[in-house]
Design an enzyme around this catalytic site. Structure first.
Site, PDB file in Angstrom:
ATOM      1  CE1 TYR A  51      -4.376   0.039  -0.471  1.00  0.00           C
ATOM      2  CE2 TYR A  51      -4.370  -1.570   1.220  1.00  0.00           C
ATOM      3  CZ  TYR A  51      -4.896  -1.102   0.306  1.00  0.00           C
ATOM      4  OH  TYR A  51      -6.272  -1.381   0.111  1.00  0.00           O
ATOM      5  CG  ASP A 197      -9.190  10.147 -24.165  1.00  0.00           C
ATOM      6  OD1 ASP A 197      -8.132   9.410 -24.243  1.00  0.00           O
ATOM      7  OD2 ASP A 197     -10.201   9.580 -23.640  1.00  0.00           O
ATOM      8  CB  THR A 223      -5.432   3.538 -21.880  1.00  0.00           C
ATOM      9  OG1 THR A 223      -5.590   3.701 -23.387  1.00  0.00           O
ATOM     10  CG2 THR A 223      -6.876   3.890 -21.272  1.00  0.00           C
TER      11      THR A 223
END
Ligand code: DSN
Length: 414
Positions: A51, A197, A223
């Protein structure tokens, strides 16, 4: 996958069958690719165990010395690769990345502009069922009805009339080049933030085979698993002046602990994309798409905009009376060609019954296929589309594709 085989034969067997599918059929969904084994190793690594809420050197949990090394390396490589002033490598995927941008600059009810889904826009660019269309006021622009191309003059007129706070450029199903500079000029004229994008074309951008939105664009999202050929994830890049808003919107605004195994895989992907081999790869993607488009058009298949400048081709099934996209994509799949049904501009059919099929060349190019193979594949696609109900035609092509795939092996070592 020795451990998996021993511990969970059900999942192991499904994965083995999926591997065989990826190896023995033609992956032609333009947003898919084959990530390298190095990228896959990072994805499936011990970094999964940690984490690390926060950002490098400013974490809320202890034990992040080496995680910081990984994330800083990813950040530095992304900046170098794209020429970006500021990067956030924590977004989990493309939609959350775009969501973080909305939450950085817009309040619920604020107006923004994006390309209509039927003309190639993404769900997060204003679809009424998506957060973008539900929480914010979406004003959609389209493409010219005759040319099926973006009309920057019309987009400018709409922007001047509507005065949006955000204008999105970049698409999921537009087969031509996008002039990001023109979008930035329009955004500046109306006082909007410009979000490019570039998810589909990031690999082409870094290789210099598509216009880059850098350095002038306010915010760029992408992405990392499409033409960029990395892990299934995303990043946000922006001008330094927007860094604080973007970072806060990602964490703690939208996400908790970042996926550091995937961030490591992104770093590996950026290193790969910085090589000269990657440039050659990206150039070949476009050469292959053009060769494929030519063969399809020679076989009387109608393509949206009559061709392509990038990695994707959109077949409009209506002029040939072939039927709808879904049965066509299913027939192609039976023959061993994996594509997806897609809307065409101003599609008279609803989005779940669209009139087109979308195909692309990034994954086949990763396998090493070139123009000769594209010509053959184009002929196969046309033959299946013209003989959709003929099982023997599909079976014969399926066998020929199996043989072609054997000549271009992928993941030999798994
Ligand atoms: N699902 C992606 C695509 O196929 O283009 C976009 O998110």
């Amino acid at each position: 996958m020795n451990f998996l085989q021993k511990e969970d034969s059900e999942i192991y067997n499904s994965m083995k069958k999926e591997l065989a599918r990826q190896q023995t059929t033609l992956q032609m969904i333009p947003s898919e690719n084959y990530a390298s084994s190095a990228v896959l190793e990072a994805c499936g690594s011990i970094l999964n165990n940690k984490y690390s809420e926060g950002y490098p050197k400013k974490r809320y949990y202890q034990g992040n010395e080496f995680i910081d090394e990984v994330e800083i390396t990813a950040l530095e490589r992304a900046k170098k690769l794209f020429g970006a002033e500021h990067v956030n490598v924590q977004p989990l995927s493309g939609s959350p990345a775009n969501q973080a941008v909305f939450f950085s600059f817009l309040s619920p009810g604020d107006k923004f502009m994006g390309l209509d889904l039927s003309c190639g826009g993404h769900l997060t660019h204003g679809n009424p069922y998506n957060f973008s269309g539900k929480l914010f006021k979406a004003v959609s622009y389209g493409v010219n009805k005759d040319t099926e191309l973006l009309d920057y003059n019309e987009i400018r007129i709409l922007a001047l009339k509507e005065k949006p706070k955000l204008i999105i450029s970049g698409f999921t199903a537009y087969p031509r080049l996008v002039d990001f500079k023109k979008f930035q000029e329009i955004a500046e004229e109306v006082g909007a933030i410009h979000l490019a994008d570039i998810s589909h074309i990031a690999g082409l951008v870094v290789a210099g085979v598509h216009y880059s939105p850098f350095p002038f664009t306010d915010i760029v999202t992408t992405t990392t698993h499409k033409t960029l050929r990395g892990p299934r994830s995303a990043i946000i890049m922006c001008k330094e002046k927007y860094a604080k808003e973007i970072d806060r919107a990602v964490f703690p605004g939208l996400q908790g602990g970042p996926h550091e195994h995937i961030i490591a895989a992104k770093a590996v992907c950026f290193k790969e994309a910085l090589t000269s081999d990657f440039k050659v790869y990206a150039q070949q993607i476009v050469k292959n798409a053009k060769a494929l488009a030519e063969t399809l058009m020679e076989s009387d298949i109608k393509l949206v905009t009559n061709g392509t400048d990038n990695h994707l081709i959109l077949i409009d099934l209506r002029p040939q009376g072939i039927g709808l996209g879904k049965p066509a994509a299913m027939a192609l799949e039976e023959a061993g060609i994996c594509t997806n049904c897609n809307t065409v501009p101003y599609d008279p059919s609803p989005p779940f019954k669209p009139s087109g099929v979308r195909i692309g060349t990034p994954a086949l190019t990763t396998r090493g296929m070139k123009e000769t193979e594209m010509k053959q594949i184009g002929e196969w696609i046309a033959k299946v589309l013209k003989n959709m109900n003929d099982t023997s035609v599909k079976q014969k092509i399926r066998e020929e594709i199996r043989q072609l795939c054997a000549q271009f092996p992928i993941y030999k070592e798994i």
